[in-house]
Scaffold this motif. Structure first.
Motif, PDB file in Angstrom:
ATOM      1  N   LYS A 169      35.309 -21.063  90.196  1.00 16.58           N
ATOM      2  CA  LYS A 169      36.650 -21.477  90.625  1.00 16.58           C
ATOM      3  C   LYS A 169      37.678 -20.368  90.390  1.00 16.58           C
ATOM      4  N   CYS A 170      37.585 -19.694  89.274  1.00 15.04           N
ATOM      5  CA  CYS A 170      38.520 -18.587  88.993  1.00 15.04           C
ATOM      6  C   CYS A 170      38.335 -17.458  90.006  1.00 15.04           C
TER       7      CYS A 170
ATOM      8  N   SER B  21      41.893 -12.452  82.094  1.00 15.21           N
ATOM      9  CA  SER B  21      40.829 -11.705  82.766  1.00 15.21           C
ATOM     10  C   SER B  21      39.818 -11.110  81.785  1.00 15.21           C
TER      11      SER B  21
ATOM     12  N   LEU C  37      37.555 -13.936  80.929  1.00 18.59           N
ATOM     13  CA  LEU C  37      36.759 -14.258  82.107  1.00 18.59           C
ATOM     14  C   LEU C  37      35.637 -13.242  82.295  1.00 18.59           C
TER      15      LEU C  37
ATOM     16  N   SER D 172      46.133 -13.295  89.394  1.00 21.94           N
ATOM     17  CA  SER D 172      46.241 -14.525  88.608  1.00 21.94           C
ATOM     18  C   SER D 172      46.491 -14.257  87.125  1.00 21.94           C
TER      19      SER D 172
ATOM     20  N   ILE E 265      45.169 -16.787  84.119  1.00 25.98           N
ATOM     21  CA  ILE E 265      43.750 -16.540  83.838  1.00 25.98           C
ATOM     22  C   ILE E 265      43.661 -15.301  82.950  1.00 25.98           C
TER      23      ILE E 265
ATOM     24  N   MET F  26      33.544 -23.042  86.207  1.00 21.56           N
ATOM     25  CA  MET F  26      34.862 -22.477  85.914  1.00 21.56           C
ATOM     26  C   MET F  26      34.953 -21.035  86.426  1.00 21.56           C
TER      27      MET F  26
ATOM     28  N   LEU G 238      39.734 -18.625  93.356  1.00 24.51           N
ATOM     29  CA  LEU G 238      41.194 -18.649  93.288  1.00 24.51           C
ATOM     30  C   LEU G 238      41.762 -17.234  93.427  1.00 24.51           C
ATOM     31  N   GLU G 239      41.178 -16.313  92.690  1.00 23.26           N
ATOM     32  CA  GLU G 239      41.652 -14.924  92.749  1.00 23.26           C
ATOM     33  C   GLU G 239      41.488 -14.356  94.156  1.00 23.26           C
TER      34      GLU G 239
ATOM     35  N   PHE H  89      39.223  -8.481  88.775  1.00 23.41           N
ATOM     36  CA  PHE H  89      39.731  -8.946  87.486  1.00 23.41           C
ATOM     37  C   PHE H  89      40.158  -7.795  86.560  1.00 23.41           C
TER      38      PHE H  89
END
Length: 108
Positions: free
Chosen positions: A93-94, A68, A71, A62, A66, A90, A97-98, A57
């Motif tokens: 999931k992030c 980062s 996050l 993403s 997103i 959440m 996904l990344e 991140f």
């Protein structure tokens, strides 16, 4: 054509029918679902994953959808013990996904 996956409101009919002599009816036709949870808190707390989350991140694929910085703030809150279950979901999931975007080299 007859849908083999649905019969009398029951899903997965072909699968259920194929196991009818192997699994008791009480299990085969029950409506309740027995779910299990993965130990995500422990997983996301591990040193290996902490390092990975910080690394990916800092330069995310993403970045278009997103934030980062936010996050990583949420992740630090999680590590400090200040996170609700919904936020943990959440975050998970992030992260996944990344990782998926990186694995398949998806850049949007």
């Amino acid at each position: 054509s007859k849908d083999l996956n649905l019969f009398r409101g029951r899903g997965k009919w072909a699968l259920r029918k194929s196991f009818k002599t192997k699994i008791p009816k009480s299990i085969l036709f029950r409506k309740s679902k027995d779910a299990f949870g993965a130990p995500m808190k422990e997983y996301l707390s591990s040193k290996t994953i902490q390092d990975r989350i910080i690394d990916i991140f800092s330069n995310p694929f993403s970045y278009n959808f997103i934030d980062s910085k936010k996050l990583l703030q949420k992740y630090n809150n999680f590590l400090a013990g200040n996170m609700e279950g919904e936020s943990l979901d959440m975050l998970t999931k992030c992260f996944l996904l990344e990782e998926w975007m990186r694995l398949f080299q998806v850049r949007i």
